[in-house]
Design a protein around this motif. Structure first.
Motif, PDB file in Angstrom:
ATOM      1  N   ALA A 252      11.030 -17.807   5.639  1.00  0.00           N
ATOM      2  CA  ALA A 252      10.826 -16.717   5.480  1.00  0.00           C
ATOM      3  C   ALA A 252       9.840 -16.336   4.985  1.00  0.00           C
ATOM      4  O   ALA A 252       9.541 -16.386   4.154  1.00  0.00           O
ATOM      5  N   ILE A 253       8.694 -15.034   5.159  1.00  0.00           N
ATOM      6  CA  ILE A 253       7.427 -14.721   4.816  1.00  0.00           C
ATOM      7  C   ILE A 253       7.445 -13.534   4.079  1.00  0.00           C
ATOM      8  O   ILE A 253       8.306 -12.533   4.407  1.00  0.00           O
ATOM      9  N   MET A 254       7.636 -13.770   2.648  1.00  0.00           N
ATOM     10  CA  MET A 254       7.975 -12.203   1.639  1.00  0.00           C
ATOM     11  C   MET A 254       7.155 -11.845   1.254  1.00  0.00           C
ATOM     12  O   MET A 254       5.713 -13.114   0.912  1.00  0.00           O
ATOM     13  N   ASP A 255       6.938 -10.655   0.667  1.00  0.00           N
ATOM     14  CA  ASP A 255       5.737 -10.573  -0.289  1.00  0.00           C
ATOM     15  C   ASP A 255       6.004  -8.870  -0.384  1.00  0.00           C
ATOM     16  O   ASP A 255       7.276  -7.829   0.467  1.00  0.00           O
TER      17      ASP A 255
ATOM     18  N   PHE B 218       0.452 -16.906   7.472  1.00  0.00           N
ATOM     19  CA  PHE B 218       0.460 -16.735   6.076  1.00  0.00           C
ATOM     20  C   PHE B 218      -0.270 -15.496   5.828  1.00  0.00           C
ATOM     21  O   PHE B 218       0.064 -14.268   5.392  1.00  0.00           O
ATOM     22  N   LEU B 219      -1.642 -15.347   6.272  1.00  0.00           N
ATOM     23  CA  LEU B 219      -2.361 -14.640   5.591  1.00  0.00           C
ATOM     24  C   LEU B 219      -2.447 -13.703   6.586  1.00  0.00           C
ATOM     25  O   LEU B 219      -2.852 -12.668   5.795  1.00  0.00           O
ATOM     26  N   SER B 220      -2.008 -13.465   7.860  1.00  0.00           N
ATOM     27  CA  SER B 220      -2.329 -12.246   8.709  1.00  0.00           C
ATOM     28  C   SER B 220      -1.097 -11.516   8.211  1.00  0.00           C
ATOM     29  O   SER B 220      -1.558 -10.170   8.396  1.00  0.00           O
ATOM     30  N   LEU B 221       0.013 -11.481   7.582  1.00  0.00           N
ATOM     31  CA  LEU B 221       1.384 -10.566   7.414  1.00  0.00           C
ATOM     32  C   LEU B 221       0.720 -10.500   6.467  1.00  0.00           C
ATOM     33  O   LEU B 221       0.968  -9.281   5.649  1.00  0.00           O
ATOM     34  N   THR B 222       0.153 -11.188   4.689  1.00  0.00           N
ATOM     35  CA  THR B 222       0.203 -11.465   3.586  1.00  0.00           C
ATOM     36  C   THR B 222      -1.727 -10.423   2.897  1.00  0.00           C
ATOM     37  O   THR B 222      -1.425  -9.937   2.169  1.00  0.00           O
TER      38      THR B 222
ATOM     39  N   GLY C 290       5.736 -16.932  -0.258  1.00  0.00           N
ATOM     40  CA  GLY C 290       5.197 -15.501  -0.408  1.00  0.00           C
ATOM     41  C   GLY C 290       4.076 -15.617  -1.109  1.00  0.00           C
ATOM     42  O   GLY C 290       3.816 -16.552  -2.292  1.00  0.00           O
ATOM     43  N   PRO C 291       3.164 -15.297  -1.894  1.00  0.00           N
ATOM     44  CA  PRO C 291       1.989 -14.813  -2.852  1.00  0.00           C
ATOM     45  C   PRO C 291       2.904 -15.150  -4.155  1.00  0.00           C
ATOM     46  O   PRO C 291       4.073 -15.059  -4.107  1.00  0.00           O
TER      47      PRO C 291
ATOM     48  N   ARG D 258      -4.652 -13.360  -5.131  1.00  0.00           N
ATOM     49  CA  ARG D 258      -3.575 -12.702  -5.855  1.00  0.00           C
ATOM     50  C   ARG D 258      -3.154 -13.905  -7.597  1.00  0.00           C
ATOM     51  O   ARG D 258      -3.698 -14.868  -6.588  1.00  0.00           O
ATOM     52  N   ASP D 259      -3.652 -12.980  -8.087  1.00  0.00           N
ATOM     53  CA  ASP D 259      -3.698 -14.236  -9.734  1.00  0.00           C
ATOM     54  C   ASP D 259      -2.303 -13.827 -10.644  1.00  0.00           C
ATOM     55  O   ASP D 259      -1.426 -13.218  -9.905  1.00  0.00           O
TER      56      ASP D 259
END
Length: 304
Positions: free
Chosen positions: A210-213, A294-298, A44-45, A303-304
């Motif tokens: 798992a991709i989380m945001d 990842f980029l498609s979902l988040t 996740g980011p 993100r800083d």
């Protein structure tokens, strides 16, 4: 060597985990199962809630809602001792030797005598630090410190190990050594949770991801299934020798002399491109990968 590492992997289940910090909901109903013996990627980011989730999984934070179940049991101090953690911020004593660090952390888990010495030797071998065991950690390179960080996490013989950004700032040789060590741990029965910002690492090491945001799980599956669901098609990039008079007959999008085509059937598309009569000076084929998922979902926003 392997008989010293061999463990029986355990499962961890997150059931509806919630964590608030004031008005901020850092983790918002997260549920997933870390299956026994698998390497599970949590991606996740920055600010997605990964670290907070990990802290609840290892018992460092109490959830405001939901619960953590370790091999069918609620989290307890005894269970925490069966988990190893290699944090992103190195947890090492720089004025001690590598061996001294391992003996100290092993003793915290009740190891002593010949059993402690055996575990320390195994950990040093896994980390590739046998020849530097007596040197102060302050003299180690960044890659050596990362390898020792991993060794300290597994010196007590855990059933589950959490690795948070284990390859940050390391040279390619240490990175590959860490990959080999993680794969050995999995082959010998450990359950591994792995977080990283390097998508190629997760694609190589993880059985499921798992991709989380924004505190929630957006998608969870095997790498191949995630790519099939969210990765889009293959991308063909071609440089044209010249721009044909009738660009409408060319598939894809043209930017100057650069042609980009997204396709589910690259062989057929390349045949159609050849039949159109264009002349190419360069051609590349890009397979959909986990980074595109990842980029498609988040999203692509910084993100800083």
């Amino acid at each position: 060597m392997d008989s010293g590492i061999k463990r029986e992997g355990r499962s961890i289940v997150a059931e509806g985990l919630i964590k608030r910090f004031g008005d901020l909901i850092a983790v918002d109903g997260v549920s997933f199962e870390l299956r026994a013996g698998e390497t599970f990627g949590l991606l996740g980011p920055n600010g997605a809630g990964k670290t907070t989730t990990i802290h609840m999984l290892i018992g460092a934070l109490d959830p405001d809602g939901g619960r953590v179940v370790f091999d069918g049991q609620d989290m307890s101090l005894a269970i925490r001792r069966r988990i190893g953690v290699a944090p992103q911020s190195l947890a090492l004593y720089e004025n001690m030797s590598g061996q001294g660090n391992l003996r100290f952390f092993g003793s915290l888990y009740g190891l002593a005598g010949s059993r402690l010495s055996e575990r320390v030797d195994l950990a040093l071998e896994l980390a590739g630090l046998v020849d530097r065991r007596h040197d102060r950690v302050a003299t180690y390179s960044g890659g050596m410190k990362r390898r020792l960080n991993l060794a300290c996490a597994m010196v007590h013989g855990p059933d589950v190990i959490f690795l948070d950004e284990p390859t940050v700032g390391v040279d390619p040789q240490s990175r590959n050594h860490l990959f080999d060590a993680i794969e050995r741990l999995k082959d010998n029965g450990l359950t591994v949770l792995y977080t990283t910002h390097y998508m190629e690492e997760a694609q190589r090491l993880c059985d499921r991801v798992a991709i989380m945001d924004h505190g929630r799980i957006l998608s969870l599956d095997t790498v191949d299934a995630l790519i099939d669901a969210h990765g889009g098609g293959w991308v063909i990039r071609a440089e044209l020798a010249d721009i044909p008079p009738d660009t409408a007959s060319i598939p894809g999008t043209l930017d100057g002399t650069t042609l980009r085509i997204e396709t589910a059937d690259p062989s057929r598309t390349l045949g159609d491109l050849a039949a159109s009569g264009v002349h190419l000076t360069d051609l590349s084929l890009e397979r959909p990968d986990l980074e595109r998922v990842f980029l498609s979902l988040t999203g692509r926003t910084l993100r800083d």
